[in-house]
Design a protein around this motif. Structure first.
Motif, PDB file in Angstrom:
ATOM      1  N   ARG A  38       0.821  -1.195   0.000  1.00  0.00           N
ATOM      2  CA  ARG A  38       0.000   0.000   0.000  1.00  0.00           C
ATOM      3  C   ARG A  38       0.868   1.264   0.000  1.00  0.00           C
ATOM      4  NH1 ARG A  38      -5.351  -0.458   1.805  1.00  0.00           N
ATOM      5  NH2 ARG A  38      -6.230  -2.331   0.847  1.00  0.00           N
TER       6      ARG A  38
ATOM      7  N   ARG B 256      -2.727   7.148  -1.155  1.00  0.00           N
ATOM      8  CA  ARG B 256      -3.569   7.313  -2.348  1.00  0.00           C
ATOM      9  C   ARG B 256      -4.629   8.375  -2.065  1.00  0.00           C
ATOM     10  NH1 ARG B 256      -8.169   4.217  -3.937  1.00  0.00           N
ATOM     11  NH2 ARG B 256      -7.711   2.817  -2.194  1.00  0.00           N
TER      12      ARG B 256
ATOM     13  N   GLN C   6      -7.988  10.391  -3.516  1.00  0.00           N
ATOM     14  CA  GLN C   6      -9.070  10.173  -4.468  1.00  0.00           C
ATOM     15  C   GLN C   6     -10.285  11.017  -4.078  1.00  0.00           C
ATOM     16  OE1 GLN C   6      -9.711   5.903  -2.701  1.00  0.00           O
ATOM     17  NE2 GLN C   6     -11.495   6.395  -4.001  1.00  0.00           N
TER      18      GLN C   6
END
Length: 427
Positions: free
Chosen positions: A83, A86, A88
């Motif tokens: 991981r 991230r 979004q």
């Protein structure tokens, strides 16, 4: 469209394109800055949550967003090892809005002791549709303000700058060669307008000088021709009467006299044409056409009777034309004379008058004339000895002078129509 408005329309179109391109660039650049700012905020919130979880283990039990702006759940090492942070855009149900609203979410992984946890941090973000709508209205008002400023600038500043140009146009519109009056030039500090003033002034002076020289030449030449022609005719008349001559000699003298008389008429007609084209008939007054037509037909009564021509005069509405009375008489006389000279024995002459037009129709050769040449000088379909070929040219010159339109047509006869394009008064 005026020059200033024409330039303004181009400015408005160009400004619309420039603002549209600028708005697109500004929008995407602004979105990029907004996302950078939110991502920095999410990064800072992530650090604070991780630090808080290190001090307080109860934070690790917040698995949903209901209790705050973050959620944490434990994940195995096999998932955590791959991981990365991230960012979004997603939707989340907001209680205050009672609807799903866009949010910016950071998904990351952190380690505490030997356990791995997935951390999700959210923050509210600007709705793009609202942003676009606000930006659109702002740019629309900006565009309208700029266009309004350009219009005000044109009417206040540019119109004043272009004032010498419009003064030149006014001079040219009011200028008349036959009057040759000098029009004062408006002073200006603009070099291009100074050059334009000088060029126009020089051009007008040259045209006036050329016109005066041409006018003087035509008048002098006509006058000088009249004298020897008159003397020659008088001497030939004296020669024919002074002594007995053979018949063939009298015929030759008669032929010479006929040619000299035709040359005299031609000289007078050409001088008349020149005066019409040079606008030397300045005096104008209302001319009743019905009375003029009746008087002209009465003057040609002998010729009409000799050729047994049936005359039909139809006046729907008598009109009065504002023009020089001599030119009005020439217009009617030449039309009727042309219809008589080129008519046939036992033919017809139909004249119609209305507020819109004057028509003269006559019998003649059973074939149409050349419409492209019928009003040109010296054009003749027949070899009539008394015709100079200039009658219809005079008609055309008078019509051009007063803005009338003259046309030729052929159906059952030869028809000449004068359309009064200027307003006429009913009598």
């Amino acid at each position: 469209m005026k020059l200033l408005n024409y330039a303004t329309s181009y400015f408005a179109g160009l400004l619309l394109v420039v603002i549209s391109v600028w708005a697109a660039l500004f929008y995407f650049n602004m979105l990029d800055e907004i996302y950078d700012s939110m991502d920095d905020g999410l990064e800072n919130q992530k650090i604070l949550v991780v630090q808080k979880a290190t001090r307080d283990s109860t934070v690790l039990r917040q698995k949903e967003f209901e209790a705050g702006y973050f959620s944490i759940k434990e994940i195995p090492f096999t998932l955590a090892v791959h991981r990365k942070d991230r960012y979004q855009d997603t939707l989340m149900y907001m209680q205050n809005e009672q609807d799903f609203e866009p949010v910016r979410m950071l998904t990351t992984v952190f380690r505490k002791e030997d356990q791995y946890y997935e951390l999700r941090v959210i923050t509210s973000m600007v709705e793009e549709d609202d942003l676009i709508e606000d930006l659109l209205y702002s740019l629309l008002w900006l565009y309208l303000g700029l266009v309004g400023s350009i219009l005000v600038l044109n009417n206040l500043l540019l119109k004043r700058i272009w004032k010498p140009f419009y003064h030149i146009l006014q001079r040219l519109q009011s200028f008349r060669l036959e009057e040759a009056k000098t029009v004062p030039v408006q002073k200006t500090n603009i070099e291009e307008f100074q050059l334009l003033n000088q060029t126009v002034e020089k051009l007008l002076q040259q045209n006036v000088a050329t016109y005066q020289n041409q006018k003087a030449f035509i008048e002098n030449a006509s006058h000088e021709l009249q004298t020897p022609l008159a003397i020659s005719l008088n001497k030939l008349e004296l020669l024919a009467e002074s002594q007995p001559l053979h018949e063939d000699q009298l015929q030759q003298i008669g032929s010479v006299m006929e040619n000299l008389e035709r040359l005299t008429r031609l000289n007078k007609t050409l001088l008349l044409l020149s005066k019409i084209e040079n606008r030397q008939f300045a005096q104008e007054e209302p001319v009743p056409l019905e009375m003029l037509l009746q008087k002209t037909l009465l003057d040609f009564e002998d010729q009409l009777s000799y050729k047994d021509i049936a005359v039909d005069l139809q006046v729907q509405e008598n009109v009065s034309l504002q023009m020089n009375p001599d030119l009005a008489a020439m217009l009617v006389v030449n039309l009727i004379k042309n219809a008589i000279v080129h008519n046939v024995n036992g033919g017809f002459l139909r004249i119609g008058l209305s507020k819109q037009e004057l028509t003269v129709e006559n019998a003649g050769q059973e074939a149409p004339l050349d419409g492209a040449k019928v009003f040109t000088r010296f054009y003749k379909e027949t070899s009539a000895a008394t015709s100079t070929g200039l009658g219809l040219s005079i008609v055309k010159a008078i019509c051009d002078l007063y803005g009338f339109r003259v046309a030729y047509g052929y159906r059952q006869g030869h028809t000449f129509t004068v359309t009064f394009q200027k307003a006429v008064a009913s009598v």
